[in-house]
Design an enzyme around this catalytic site. Sequence first.
Site, mmCIF file in Angstrom:
data_model
loop_
_atom_site.group_PDB
_atom_site.id
_atom_site.type_symbol
_atom_site.label_atom_id
_atom_site.label_comp_id
_atom_site.label_asym_id
_atom_site.label_seq_id
_atom_site.Cartn_x
_atom_site.Cartn_y
_atom_site.Cartn_z
ATOM 1 N N ARG A 36 0.794 -1.228 0.000
ATOM 2 C CA ARG A 36 0.000 0.000 0.000
ATOM 3 C C ARG A 36 0.828 1.281 0.000
ATOM 4 O O ARG A 36 0.302 2.356 -0.254
ATOM 5 C CB ARG A 36 -0.915 0.027 1.221
ATOM 6 C CG ARG A 36 -0.174 0.106 2.547
ATOM 7 C CD ARG A 36 -1.117 0.052 3.725
ATOM 8 N NE ARG A 36 -0.386 0.153 4.986
ATOM 9 C CZ ARG A 36 -0.960 0.050 6.182
ATOM 10 N NH1 ARG A 36 -2.258 -0.179 6.262
ATOM 11 N NH2 ARG A 36 -0.244 0.150 7.275
ATOM 12 N N HIS A 38 5.128 1.357 0.106
ATOM 13 C CA HIS A 38 6.464 1.334 -0.465
ATOM 14 C C HIS A 38 7.026 -0.079 -0.498
ATOM 15 O O HIS A 38 7.008 -0.790 0.490
ATOM 16 C CB HIS A 38 7.438 2.259 0.289
ATOM 17 C CG HIS A 38 7.189 2.349 1.759
ATOM 18 N ND1 HIS A 38 6.931 3.532 2.403
ATOM 19 C CD2 HIS A 38 7.135 1.395 2.718
ATOM 20 C CE1 HIS A 38 6.744 3.309 3.695
ATOM 21 N NE2 HIS A 38 6.869 2.028 3.905
ATOM 22 N N CYS A 43 11.649 -1.944 6.838
ATOM 23 C CA CYS A 43 13.081 -2.223 6.975
ATOM 24 C C CYS A 43 13.895 -1.487 5.927
ATOM 25 O O CYS A 43 14.852 -0.782 6.240
ATOM 26 C CB CYS A 43 13.337 -3.723 6.870
ATOM 27 S SG CYS A 43 15.079 -4.160 6.841
ATOM 28 N N SER A 189 16.549 1.002 25.164
ATOM 29 C CA SER A 189 17.939 0.771 24.748
ATOM 30 C C SER A 189 18.112 -0.528 23.981
ATOM 31 O O SER A 189 19.174 -1.133 24.004
ATOM 32 C CB SER A 189 18.853 0.746 25.972
ATOM 33 O OG SER A 189 18.673 -0.449 26.712
ATOM 34 N N ALA A 191 17.951 -2.382 20.082
ATOM 35 C CA ALA A 191 18.747 -2.056 18.898
ATOM 36 C C ALA A 191 18.414 -0.667 18.361
ATOM 37 O O ALA A 191 19.312 0.127 18.045
ATOM 38 C CB ALA A 191 18.531 -3.109 17.821
ATOM 39 N N ALA A 277 11.704 4.624 21.742
ATOM 40 C CA ALA A 277 12.235 3.412 21.109
ATOM 41 C C ALA A 277 11.937 2.222 22.009
ATOM 42 O O ALA A 277 12.826 1.462 22.392
ATOM 43 C CB ALA A 277 13.733 3.551 20.872
ATOM 44 N N GLY A 279 10.125 -0.418 21.391
ATOM 45 C CA GLY A 279 9.719 -1.624 20.698
ATOM 46 C C GLY A 279 8.679 -1.361 19.629
ATOM 47 O O GLY A 279 8.299 -0.223 19.349
ATOM 48 N N HIS A 452 45.217 -14.427 8.441
ATOM 49 C CA HIS A 452 45.912 -13.399 9.214
ATOM 50 C C HIS A 452 46.412 -12.307 8.277
ATOM 51 O O HIS A 452 46.917 -12.613 7.190
ATOM 52 C CB HIS A 452 47.102 -14.017 9.956
ATOM 53 C CG HIS A 452 47.958 -13.005 10.670
ATOM 54 N ND1 HIS A 452 47.592 -12.470 11.881
ATOM 55 C CD2 HIS A 452 49.135 -12.429 10.326
ATOM 56 C CE1 HIS A 452 48.529 -11.621 12.266
ATOM 57 N NE2 HIS A 452 49.479 -11.573 11.329
#
Length: 473
Positions: A36, A38, A43, A189, A191, A277, A279, A452
């Site tokens: 509807r 984008h 995400c 706190s 992500a 933030a 959740g 290495h």
Amino acid sequence: MAETSFDVIIIGAGPGGYVAAIRAAQLGLKTAIVERSHLGGICLNWGCIPTKALLRSAEIYGHLQHPDRFGLTAEKVGFDMGAVVERSRKVAAQLSKGVDGLLKKNRVPVIWGSATITAPGAITVAASEAPAPRGALGAGEYTAKHIIVATGARPRVLPGMEPDGDRIWTYFEAMAPKEMPKSLLVVGSGAIGSEFASFYRTMGAEVTLVEVLPNILPVEDEEVSATVRKQFQKQGIRVLTGARVTKVEKGAGGVTATIDLGEGKTETVTAERLISAVGVVGNVEGFGLDRLGVKIERGVIVTDGLGRTNVPGLYAIGDVAGGPLLAHKAEHEGVLCVEAIAGRDIHPLDRSRIPGCTYCSPQVASVGLTEAKAKAEGREVKVGRFPFVGNGKAIALGEPDGFVKTIFDAKTGQLLGAHMVGPEVTELIQGFVIAMNLETTEEDLIHAVFPHPTLSEAMHESVLSAYGRVIHI
């Protein structure tokens, strides 16, 4: 006349939805996808991808603040916040167009609008105000033998902290600020909160981070959380844990929050902006699930390990089907779901092997059990740790903070979990994910030859540490 009957219709073109659509088409299923607003979902357009573009700008800007660390000089270093945001938006737009191209390549038509499931196997799509991709189908009635709900999630809203788009932000506003705030209060706190705290602090804002639980990044191993907290504080982020925002007042100059610190202590914090933030919640309302009797518990559509709901022919994947709320989990769920529809013999999703990544500074990545959870399950464990200060590549990069931690079953050598904090660990964690999927033991990892000089050598040394064989510390 446009086609209206399909084998599979997917509602939602986020990571789970569009990946499921492409895989379904590859399997020969006649597939369509409904969106509807984008392509690529939250995400790609307002989450994972554009935030990484912002964080990359902050990373470079942060290095330019101290060029002498690398033997360099730089003068008049600054930033244009509008240009930083514009770059982020261009990155998102480019990838959204890419999703459109992938769907066209796989001959998956896009139905543009808002879907309502009117009966098993039937949907009605109402017109959307958002501009439709070229060639998209429009509003109307559509049918499919199988309908997959992949509608994603939205920011959770707490009473008294309702976002207004001005003083109180969700990640939408935080991702595209009109100007750089001088001070910021970040509530939560996980992500999202940690990444925005990291971004805005690096760009110069005074940041206070509030978490109701005892540790920031509360789902991570406690040692990892403690290291991130220490590094945040070193960067100048004020961290309050075990703290709850009880009141928010908006004024001409910003917001003032009353914070309960526990044990009868309170404090007020004033900042120009507040980012909520705390959740996200799944988008399970408004498109007919209740009328069909779909089982929903605690805001999550109940499914089995292959996306099937209690209603035949109806499936759910991604955030609406429960945690972890991660794009890569949604993508994998989508693939499993359509392969099951196509009759493939597959294994259900194993959520214990889904990696989590946080792109703050320092980066955090993990998979499997934490040490505390492994012990709580009654397992006898062997734990290895290796600090990046003992890794040549990390020192050369100027990023020696952090460590790799590995947890093994002491009896079988099974890798139970891996937890990392430090430079580019979000790119390293896939090595441990593959090892867990292959049921690798410590012996396999010990005898593997790591190149290495690389950061990955710290992974090897952590395994060696768990068995008393570490070399470089």
